[in-house]
Design an enzyme around this catalytic site. Structure first.
Site, mmCIF file in Angstrom:
data_model
loop_
_atom_site.group_PDB
_atom_site.id
_atom_site.type_symbol
_atom_site.label_atom_id
_atom_site.label_comp_id
_atom_site.label_asym_id
_atom_site.label_seq_id
_atom_site.Cartn_x
_atom_site.Cartn_y
_atom_site.Cartn_z
ATOM 1 N N CYS A 57 49.118 21.894 47.124
ATOM 2 C CA CYS A 57 49.036 22.911 48.176
ATOM 3 C C CYS A 57 47.723 23.790 48.192
ATOM 4 C CB CYS A 57 50.283 23.784 48.154
ATOM 5 S SG CYS A 57 50.578 24.283 49.965
ATOM 6 N N HIS B 13 55.028 20.146 47.601
ATOM 7 C CA HIS B 13 55.782 20.792 46.478
ATOM 8 C C HIS B 13 56.904 19.952 45.836
ATOM 9 C CE1 HIS B 13 53.438 24.540 46.950
ATOM 10 N NE2 HIS B 13 53.681 24.394 48.216
#
Length: 489
Positions: free
Chosen positions: A338, A435
């Site tokens: 991310c 994630h």
């Protein structure tokens, strides 16, 4: 409306999250329809919960996601209606019922809180439909009486919703008698009446040695004790929400593979590393600011961040960029997740100043990509496939911005038929917006094999389930759970 009981602490990090999860699992094991609830949470560790009738999902605290697992139900945005995600030392992004509400500095947020009570009570009412019991988690401590007039997280909620409170004291940090008795002393009478008793958490050794402590607390407060909880070793297997734990993960037991994780100032969703920590041959070390990335690390993982540009600047200030270059020269591997993925590129642009006053920052240059921040936020659970190994992946996305560039021709994963992430030409550096990557047992095993490590034999999700069952069993043994559930109303 379901019955409810609330756990509030004498301070932060006293173990409320794990206790609520354990009580939820204990209630579920007794056959109850139970739900978790936290009116207001502050954490950059977020999870994605489905929003009924809407595309994508909404954000809640990772702790309530874990507690939903303990209950055996799907996470709901109503389990955590107000989530604060710190972006600076003085301000946070405010998420209300799963969606970004805006940004508020700490002082401004105090003025905003009374307006958010409506959303809290609306979610509270919605969550209670079809449930028998709700176990509520407070935030911080009710003894912060300077915040009481506008409180929506502790006694402000408990008195408004009529929820009885059990106070949690942490004996491991010391001063537990004073903290419980002191809370009794300074609470206003209306708040004090909400407390039906207390429990002591994190006791090491023979709990009978605290019998005189219980008598002393009873003398000062008149409150009954629901029990003394021992140090719960199984809690180490659960995802942690509070970044306080990172200070305890700055060192570890030497193992075959060392994974270095720079402790970013606005680190987010660091539980992405938990499945690696669970591997017997893997040592995960969170590196605090001011310390160098270890030269003997075989892998560096740059985790998520709530403030990519700010953390990128701090990364350079710490000299971690030079350490990372040396790591690459030694043939080391790098993974960015991310915000960490965004940092690995050449440039991060923020033309609208979404993250702050700095609108452009040079990246670490390990991937030939660049990122442009945009106001639209991607929040969704995803099922994907690893491009390199063909293994199924399951996780979630919570991010701003779009990343493009030459290295995107070698994506990390395919999500819903769309390429995600980028990989360097030599395959030793890759980034992704997803994630939960390492939570996929097959992928984790194949990836560790590529680093010369035997791994992946662990069913990580099953380990979490076993840990929750063990914690519930311990609470049933050491607490008067009959009395706790009977105190709910």
């Amino acid at each position: 409306m379901a019955k409810a009981i609330m756990l509030q602490g004498t301070g932060s990090d006293v173990g409320k999250t794990v206790l609520v999860a354990g009580l939820c699992r204990a209630a579920r094991n007794r056959g109850m329809q139970v739900r978790p609830f936290k009116p207001q949470n502050m954490s950059n560790n977020a999870a994605v919960a489905d929003i009924s009738g809407a595309a994508g999902g909404g954000e809640i605290g990772r702790a309530q996601w874990l507690q939903a697992i303990a209950c055996g139900v799907k996470p709901s945005i109503h389990m955590n209606p107000v989530l604060l995600k710190p972006q600076s030392d003085i301000g946070s992004q405010v998420v209300v019922q799963g969606k970004v509400f805006g940004y508020a500095k700490a002082r401004d947020y105090q003025e905003l809180k009374p307006k958010l009570m409506g959303a809290v009570l609306d979610s509270w009412q919605t969550l209670g439909e079809g449930a028998e019991l709700i176990v509520v988690e407070g935030a911080g401590s009710p003894a912060e009486i300077n915040l009481r007039p506008r409180d929506i997280a502790n006694m402000g909620f408990a008195t408004r919703a009529g929820v009885p409170v059990i106070l949690v004291g942490d004996i491991d940090r010391g001063g537990v008698i004073a903290s419980v008795a002191g809370t009794h002393l300074i609470l206003p009478e209306d708040d004090r009446r909400m407390i039906v008793g207390y429990l002591i958490n994190k006791f090491r050794g023979d709990a009978s040695l605290f019998d005189d402590g219980i008598k002393a607390i009873g003398h000062f407060t008149g409150w009954p004790c629901f029990g003394v909880v021992p140090w719960l070793k199984a809690a180490a297997l659960l995802p942690s929400e509070d970044s306080v734990i990172l200070e305890r993960l700055a060192g570890g037991e030497e193992r075959a593979l060392k994974v270095a994780v720079p402790m970013l100032g606005r680190i987010a969703n660091f539980d992405d590393l938990d499945p690696l920590r669970a591997e017997p041959q893997v040592e995960v070390v969170f590196v605090p600011p001011g310390q160098r990335l270890p030269e003997d690390a075989g892998l560096v993982v740059i985790p998520g961040s709530k403030s990519t540009i700010g953390d990128l600047l701090l990364f350079r200030d710490n000299g971690w960029d030079r350490d990372l270059e040396a790591h690459r020269r030694r043939g080391g591997h790098v993974v960015g997740i991310c915000g960490g993925y965004q940092m690995l590129g050449r440039i991060v642009h923020d033309p609208l100043g979404i993250e702050g006053s700095v609108t452009r920052a040079e990246g670490l240059g390990l991937l030939d990509v660049e990122t442009v921040m945009a106001p639209e936020k991607t929040v969704r659970n995803v099922e994907a496939r690893s491009v390199r190994y063909g293994e199924p992946l399951s996780g979630y996305e919570i991010h701003l911005g779009k990343t493009t560039g030459a290295d995107c021709v070698r994506p990390t994963a395919v999500i819903n038929g769309v390429d995600d992430g980028a990989t360097s030409a030599d395959g030793k550096v890759f980034g992704t917006y997803m994630h939960g990557l390492f939570g996929a047992d097959g992928f984790r095993g194949r990836f560790l094999e590529s680093l010369g490590i035997r791994g992946g034999g662990i069913d990580y999700r099953a380990e979490v389930e076993r840990a929750l069952d063990e914690i519930a069993e311990q609470l049933e043994r050491h607490l008067d759970c009959d009395a706790i559930f009977a105190a709910a109303r």
